[in-house]
Design a protein around this motif. Sequence first.
Motif, PDB file in Angstrom:
ATOM      1  N   THR A 105      50.619  45.294  28.768  1.00  0.00           N
ATOM      2  CA  THR A 105      50.367  44.082  29.552  1.00  0.00           C
ATOM      3  C   THR A 105      49.763  44.454  30.894  1.00  0.00           C
ATOM      4  O   THR A 105      50.285  45.316  31.601  1.00  0.00           O
ATOM      5  CB  THR A 105      51.676  43.306  29.774  1.00  0.00           C
ATOM      6  N   TRP A 106      48.670  43.792  31.239  1.00  0.00           N
ATOM      7  CA  TRP A 106      48.000  43.992  32.526  1.00  0.00           C
ATOM      8  C   TRP A 106      48.453  42.882  33.461  1.00  0.00           C
ATOM      9  O   TRP A 106      48.287  41.693  33.166  1.00  0.00           O
ATOM     10  CB  TRP A 106      46.489  43.953  32.345  1.00  0.00           C
ATOM     11  N   VAL A 107      49.056  43.246  34.571  1.00  0.00           N
ATOM     12  CA  VAL A 107      49.560  42.249  35.515  1.00  0.00           C
ATOM     13  C   VAL A 107      48.455  41.943  36.519  1.00  0.00           C
ATOM     14  O   VAL A 107      48.387  42.494  37.618  1.00  0.00           O
ATOM     15  CB  VAL A 107      50.831  42.747  36.222  1.00  0.00           C
ATOM     16  N   GLY A 108      47.559  41.050  36.109  1.00  0.00           N
ATOM     17  CA  GLY A 108      46.427  40.702  36.955  1.00  0.00           C
ATOM     18  C   GLY A 108      45.398  39.922  36.164  1.00  0.00           C
ATOM     19  O   GLY A 108      45.590  39.630  34.972  1.00  0.00           O
ATOM     20  N   PRO A 109      44.271  39.595  36.787  1.00  0.00           N
ATOM     21  CA  PRO A 109      43.222  38.844  36.093  1.00  0.00           C
ATOM     22  C   PRO A 109      42.622  39.669  34.948  1.00  0.00           C
ATOM     23  O   PRO A 109      42.593  40.904  35.013  1.00  0.00           O
ATOM     24  CB  PRO A 109      42.180  38.586  37.183  1.00  0.00           C
ATOM     25  N   PRO A 110      42.128  39.006  33.904  1.00  0.00           N
ATOM     26  CA  PRO A 110      41.512  39.731  32.783  1.00  0.00           C
ATOM     27  C   PRO A 110      40.301  40.551  33.226  1.00  0.00           C
ATOM     28  O   PRO A 110      39.626  40.210  34.205  1.00  0.00           O
ATOM     29  CB  PRO A 110      41.094  38.598  31.828  1.00  0.00           C
ATOM     30  N   ALA A 111      40.024  41.633  32.473  1.00  0.00           N
ATOM     31  CA  ALA A 111      38.918  42.520  32.819  1.00  0.00           C
ATOM     32  C   ALA A 111      37.591  41.780  32.889  1.00  0.00           C
ATOM     33  O   ALA A 111      36.778  42.019  33.797  1.00  0.00           O
ATOM     34  CB  ALA A 111      38.847  43.659  31.798  1.00  0.00           C
ATOM     35  N   GLU A 112      37.352  40.870  31.950  1.00  0.00           N
ATOM     36  CA  GLU A 112      36.063  40.176  31.936  1.00  0.00           C
ATOM     37  C   GLU A 112      35.876  39.280  33.157  1.00  0.00           C
ATOM     38  O   GLU A 112      34.761  39.093  33.639  1.00  0.00           O
ATOM     39  CB  GLU A 112      35.906  39.356  30.649  1.00  0.00           C
ATOM     40  N   VAL A 113      36.976  38.735  33.662  1.00  0.00           N
ATOM     41  CA  VAL A 113      36.885  37.908  34.872  1.00  0.00           C
ATOM     42  C   VAL A 113      36.606  38.788  36.085  1.00  0.00           C
ATOM     43  O   VAL A 113      35.789  38.439  36.954  1.00  0.00           O
ATOM     44  CB  VAL A 113      38.184  37.098  35.064  1.00  0.00           C
ATOM     45  N   LEU A 114      37.259  39.943  36.157  1.00  0.00           N
ATOM     46  CA  LEU A 114      37.005  40.863  37.259  1.00  0.00           C
ATOM     47  C   LEU A 114      35.553  41.330  37.247  1.00  0.00           C
ATOM     48  O   LEU A 114      34.925  41.475  38.304  1.00  0.00           O
ATOM     49  CB  LEU A 114      37.944  42.066  37.161  1.00  0.00           C
ATOM     50  N   GLU A 115      34.985  41.548  36.085  1.00  0.00           N
ATOM     51  CA  GLU A 115      33.586  41.954  35.995  1.00  0.00           C
ATOM     52  C   GLU A 115      32.660  40.861  36.505  1.00  0.00           C
ATOM     53  O   GLU A 115      31.700  41.130  37.228  1.00  0.00           O
ATOM     54  CB  GLU A 115      33.247  42.311  34.549  1.00  0.00           C
ATOM     55  N   ARG A 116      32.952  39.620  36.157  1.00  0.00           N
ATOM     56  CA  ARG A 116      32.104  38.499  36.586  1.00  0.00           C
ATOM     57  C   ARG A 116      32.152  38.299  38.089  1.00  0.00           C
ATOM     58  O   ARG A 116      31.149  37.943  38.714  1.00  0.00           O
ATOM     59  CB  ARG A 116      32.541  37.217  35.879  1.00  0.00           C
ATOM     60  N   LEU A 117      33.331  38.527  38.681  1.00  0.00           N
ATOM     61  CA  LEU A 117      33.498  38.263  40.108  1.00  0.00           C
ATOM     62  C   LEU A 117      33.323  39.510  40.969  1.00  0.00           C
ATOM     63  O   LEU A 117      33.636  39.491  42.157  1.00  0.00           O
ATOM     64  CB  LEU A 117      34.877  37.652  40.355  1.00  0.00           C
ATOM     65  N   GLY A 118      32.845  40.577  40.373  1.00  0.00           N
ATOM     66  CA  GLY A 118      32.585  41.771  41.164  1.00  0.00           C
ATOM     67  C   GLY A 118      33.553  42.883  40.865  1.00  0.00           C
ATOM     68  O   GLY A 118      33.172  44.010  40.606  1.00  0.00           O
ATOM     69  N   GLY A 119      34.850  42.590  40.906  1.00  0.00           N
ATOM     70  CA  GLY A 119      35.850  43.582  40.564  1.00  0.00           C
ATOM     71  C   GLY A 119      35.807  44.834  41.412  1.00  0.00           C
ATOM     72  O   GLY A 119      36.158  45.915  40.957  1.00  0.00           O
ATOM     73  N   LEU A 173      38.541  28.980  40.715  1.00  0.00           N
ATOM     74  CA  LEU A 173      39.021  30.256  40.186  1.00  0.00           C
ATOM     75  C   LEU A 173      39.747  30.082  38.855  1.00  0.00           C
ATOM     76  O   LEU A 173      39.584  30.895  37.933  1.00  0.00           O
ATOM     77  CB  LEU A 173      39.944  30.929  41.197  1.00  0.00           C
ATOM     78  N   ALA A 174      40.551  29.032  38.740  1.00  0.00           N
ATOM     79  CA  ALA A 174      41.263  28.798  37.485  1.00  0.00           C
ATOM     80  C   ALA A 174      40.286  28.493  36.354  1.00  0.00           C
ATOM     81  O   ALA A 174      40.491  28.909  35.204  1.00  0.00           O
ATOM     82  CB  ALA A 174      42.258  27.659  37.648  1.00  0.00           C
ATOM     83  N   GLU A 175      39.193  27.813  36.669  1.00  0.00           N
ATOM     84  CA  GLU A 175      38.216  27.442  35.644  1.00  0.00           C
ATOM     85  C   GLU A 175      37.504  28.653  35.064  1.00  0.00           C
ATOM     86  O   GLU A 175      37.149  28.666  33.881  1.00  0.00           O
ATOM     87  CB  GLU A 175      37.191  26.470  36.235  1.00  0.00           C
ATOM     88  N   VAL A 176      37.301  29.697  35.871  1.00  0.00           N
ATOM     89  CA  VAL A 176      36.599  30.885  35.378  1.00  0.00           C
ATOM     90  C   VAL A 176      37.550  31.881  34.728  1.00  0.00           C
ATOM     91  O   VAL A 176      37.119  32.944  34.285  1.00  0.00           O
ATOM     92  CB  VAL A 176      35.802  31.570  36.502  1.00  0.00           C
TER      93      VAL A 176
END
Length: 349
Positions: A105-119, A173-176
């Motif tokens: 379990t990753w305690v944080g936003p999904p990897a694909e969302v982090l990639e979209r927002l810069g991460g 943020l919730a929508e993405v």
Amino acid sequence: MAQHGIESVLVAGRGPAACAVVAACSRLDVKAVAVYSEAERSARHVRLADDAVLLGPAPAAESYLAVDRIVEAARRSGAAAVLPVPPALAGNAALAGEVTAAGLTWVGPPAEVLERLGGDGVEPASEHGLLALVTDDGLQYATPVARDRAAGIARVSWTPDPGGELPPGAKRLAEVGWRGLVTVGVAEDGELGEVAAGFSLDMSVLERAHRVDAVDLALAAAAGERAPRRRTREEHPPRAAVAVQLRATLPPGRAGRVTGRLPLSGRLRGTTGQTEVVAVSGYDPGDRLDGWYDALLATVSAGAVDVATAARAAGATLADLPEAGVPHDGAEVCAVLERLADGDPAPGS
């Protein structure tokens, strides 16, 4: 009973922030596994944890920030989840993806969302920002924050009055697909600036303002559960909050040793019961402050009826500290708190 069905977590981080997360895990009856480098085998966050795993050599790139070593440490320890503490890890899309691929379990936003927002995992540097928990229902515990940027370091953060409107981008943020804790910077025009996951150094402002535990919120979000029941404004209206950082001022790369007492870790309450102060130290007397890493020594946060009262409470915790063995910026931090206590709405300007 473990909280949110997560029995154990690998706490990926170090220093006072990792100490705070480990302590929260203990309160929540969740086994905390610390990580450490060869230079910090006996660090305070390691001593507090239930178990600990060596990552590698002293350089952070080969230990605390090494994606493959963090994932391998989680596997070896048997931890069910990986909880990244600093934004530098929490915003790392590669780490999030590897943890998920390993069946953890990753305690944080999904990897694909982090990639979209810069991460890129940077601490927001704007003078104004927003803290929140992002859930399926949108933003929860939204907390505007102002920061003192004197000398380029956000040493003091507080809830501004008035708080202002939420940036339109934050509401999306919730929508993405963002889930979990978020710290955002707000540009001068009111638009969304930097976005960071994890336990930013401002996150204790949200905790004190809303009387919540950020680790509890993060674990609930990771488990796909609703956040713990939010008390109504009538039951517990949000209060003013202040958070400060105490940093060593040793020359870059120079090590030192803490010989005196730093702010005592724990919770204190004011005489009226309406003021709460929480201090977290990353070091005990005798601990070595290694030149490889961030110079943060301790954090102090306070919640109270107004910013002035919170600032005075935080300042009292920092006042009259004994000789610590390493130079620090306590005097400068206390000067900012004094100006806040005197009603200056922008003490760093």
